[in-house]
Design a protein around this motif. Structure first.
Motif, short mmCIF file in Angstrom:
data_model
loop_
_atom_site.label_atom_id
_atom_site.label_comp_id
_atom_site.label_asym_id
_atom_site.label_seq_id
_atom_site.Cartn_x
_atom_site.Cartn_y
_atom_site.Cartn_z
N LEU A 149 0.82 -1.21 0.00
CA LEU A 149 0.00 0.00 0.00
C LEU A 149 0.86 1.26 0.00
N ALA A 150 1.90 1.30 0.81
CA ALA A 150 2.76 2.49 0.87
C ALA A 150 3.38 2.78 -0.49
N ARG A 151 3.84 1.75 -1.18
CA ARG A 151 4.49 1.95 -2.47
C ARG A 151 3.49 2.39 -3.54
N VAL A 152 2.33 1.80 -3.53
CA VAL A 152 1.32 2.16 -4.53
C VAL A 152 0.83 3.59 -4.28
N LEU A 153 0.67 3.95 -3.01
CA LEU A 153 0.27 5.33 -2.71
C LEU A 153 1.32 6.32 -3.19
N ASN A 154 2.58 6.04 -2.90
CA ASN A 154 3.66 6.93 -3.34
C ASN A 154 3.70 7.04 -4.86
N ALA A 155 3.50 5.92 -5.54
CA ALA A 155 3.50 5.95 -7.00
C ALA A 155 2.32 6.76 -7.54
N ALA A 156 1.24 6.83 -6.76
CA ALA A 156 0.05 7.59 -7.16
C ALA A 156 0.13 9.05 -6.74
N GLY A 157 1.26 9.46 -6.16
CA GLY A 157 1.45 10.85 -5.77
C GLY A 157 1.01 11.19 -4.37
N VAL A 158 0.74 10.17 -3.56
CA VAL A 158 0.36 10.38 -2.16
C VAL A 158 1.54 10.00 -1.27
N GLU A 159 2.09 10.94 -0.53
CA GLU A 159 3.24 10.66 0.33
C GLU A 159 2.84 9.70 1.44
N ALA A 160 3.51 8.56 1.53
CA ALA A 160 3.13 7.53 2.50
C ALA A 160 4.36 6.83 3.07
N VAL A 161 4.30 6.52 4.35
CA VAL A 161 5.31 5.71 5.03
C VAL A 161 4.61 4.65 5.85
N SER A 162 5.30 3.57 6.14
CA SER A 162 4.75 2.51 6.97
C SER A 162 5.29 2.64 8.39
N VAL A 163 4.42 2.38 9.37
CA VAL A 163 4.80 2.48 10.78
C VAL A 163 4.30 1.24 11.51
N ASN A 164 5.18 0.66 12.30
CA ASN A 164 4.79 -0.50 13.10
C ASN A 164 5.48 -0.43 14.44
N VAL A 165 4.78 -0.83 15.50
CA VAL A 165 5.34 -0.76 16.85
C VAL A 165 6.47 -1.77 17.04
N ASP A 166 6.50 -2.83 16.24
CA ASP A 166 7.57 -3.82 16.29
C ASP A 166 8.39 -3.77 15.01
N PRO A 167 9.68 -4.10 15.09
CA PRO A 167 10.52 -4.09 13.88
C PRO A 167 10.06 -5.13 12.87
N VAL A 168 10.44 -4.93 11.64
CA VAL A 168 10.18 -5.93 10.60
C VAL A 168 10.96 -7.19 10.96
N PRO A 169 10.30 -8.35 11.03
CA PRO A 169 11.02 -9.59 11.37
C PRO A 169 12.16 -9.87 10.39
N ARG A 170 13.18 -10.51 10.92
CA ARG A 170 14.36 -10.83 10.11
C ARG A 170 13.98 -11.54 8.82
N THR A 171 13.06 -12.49 8.89
CA THR A 171 12.70 -13.30 7.73
C THR A 171 11.93 -12.51 6.67
N LEU A 172 11.46 -11.32 7.03
CA LEU A 172 10.65 -10.54 6.09
C LEU A 172 11.36 -9.29 5.59
N GLN A 173 12.55 -9.02 6.10
CA GLN A 173 13.25 -7.78 5.74
C GLN A 173 13.58 -7.69 4.26
N ALA A 174 13.78 -8.84 3.62
CA ALA A 174 14.13 -8.84 2.20
C ALA A 174 12.99 -8.35 1.32
N PHE A 175 11.76 -8.31 1.87
CA PHE A 175 10.60 -7.94 1.06
C PHE A 175 10.25 -6.45 1.19
N VAL A 176 10.97 -5.73 2.02
CA VAL A 176 10.67 -4.32 2.24
C VAL A 176 11.28 -3.43 1.17
N GLY A 177 12.47 -3.81 0.67
CA GLY A 177 13.15 -2.98 -0.32
C GLY A 177 13.47 -1.61 0.25
N ASP A 178 13.24 -0.57 -0.54
CA ASP A 178 13.51 0.79 -0.07
C ASP A 178 12.23 1.49 0.41
#
Length: 340
Positions: free
Chosen positions: A48-77
């Protein structure tokens, strides 16, 4: 061969999403996910964050816990922040994969007391936002988002496509659960056209096991207790399990599926002690067991076949109460007395 024309996946919801997107233009958006994020949560936030940014809506993702080690490869930039890292500012909050507002964590809830858009597939979702796109029949929030994006012809880059595919693949148990439909495969086919790579995802998630996680799994398997004529399997991990195996709580992800997978077991459960808290996870083989209703007895929620809860209790003190509640729940299931 008959060629199947491209379909609109969520006709009415996609119209609502298009209106919500217009309402977000010119605003800074935070995409919120739930505590202890899983593949569908992270995948949905990234997508959602990437699609919003591509559509011209400034967006960032926020989570109270860090991205798990096993999922970090899917975050990209993708811009991803812990709450304390997010700069001060006026933000509009959008929540994904969160059945209720409290699932984002107390710190995040206090900072974002109102949510403008809630996109989710949990049957227990209480529609806490101004606009709610809650589809309990969807297999994953990633499926909903992908369908909304495709219906509205929005730009999906390869990282977003892979993240959405991740959400779908993990929440369907690698396409083994009952919610896996022809529509799901159709959406995944489209995501592959946009750059999703199933083999790369599988390698990252399932072929990079740490030795410590295997030792942790051994402990979990050895803890199994069978209840109610072996219809219920309950496994547990105590406070010392992680330190003694060199692991963290994220390494127990999906362990509960082992409890459910035993022949004859209708309901599997994981009880996990961590930092004075007790986290419970339920898994059922059939939706008629409505484990979301079982979890609700302990202030939790989720899906008909997958749900969870948290308690400030000690495992052994709580165990008899849990077993009793499961027994009463099974009686209602067997008698056909659970409300739909």
């Amino acid at each position: 061969m008959v060629k199947i024309m491209a379909e609109r996946y969520f006709e009415e919801e996609s119209k609502i999403f298009a209106q919500a997107l217009e309402g977000l233009r010119g605003k800074c958006v935070v995409v919120l996910g739930h505590r202890r994020p899983d593949g569908d949560c992270i995948g949905s936030q990234v997508g959602l964050a990437r699609v919003l940014n591509a559509a011209g809506v400034e967006a960032v993702s926020v989570n109270v816990d860090p991205v798990p080690r096993t999922l970090q490869a899917f975050v990209g930039d993708t811009p991803f922040h812990l709450p304390e890292e997010l700069p001060d500012g006026d933000y509009s909050a959008v929540a994904v994969d969160c059945a209720d507002h409290a699932r984002v964590g107390e710190e995040v809830k206090q900072r974002f007391p109102s949510v403008c858009l809630n996109i989710d597939h949990h049957i227990s979702n209480d529609c806490y936002a101004e606009t709610n796109l809650v589809l309990p029949d969807a297999c994953a929030t990633g499926e909903i988002l992908a369908g909304l994006f495709l219906d509205n012809d929005l730009t999906i880059d390869p990282v977003a496509a892979q993240a959405l595919y991740l959400g779908i693949a993990t929440d369907t148990g690698q396409f083994c659960y009952g919610g896996t439909t022809a529509k799901v495969f159709g959406i995944c086919e489209r995501l592959c056209e946009f750059g999703a790579n199933p083999s790369a995802m599988a390698h990252e998630l399932y072929e990079r096991e740490k030795p410590g996680r295997i030792r942790l799994l051994q402990r979990f398997l050895s803890s199994f207790r069978m209840e109610y004529g072996d219809r219920v399997c309950i496994g547990s991990l105590n406070e010392t399990s992680y330190a003694e195996t060199g692991t963290t709580s994220e390494d127990a992800e999906n362990f509960v599926d082992y409890a459910r997978s035993i022949e004859g077991v209708d309901l599997g459960c994981l009880l996990e002690e961590r930092n004075g808290q007790l986290k419970g996870s339920f898994r059922a083989k059939d939706s008629r067991y409505r484990v979301d209703k079982l979890a609700k007895q302990f202030s939790g929620g989720g899906h008909a076949c997958a749900a969870g809860f948290n308690q400030e209790r000690k495992l052994e003190d709580f165990y008899p109460e849990l077993v009793s509640a499961i027994g009463e729940h099974l009686e209602k299931v067997d008698a056909g007395q659970l409300d739909s």
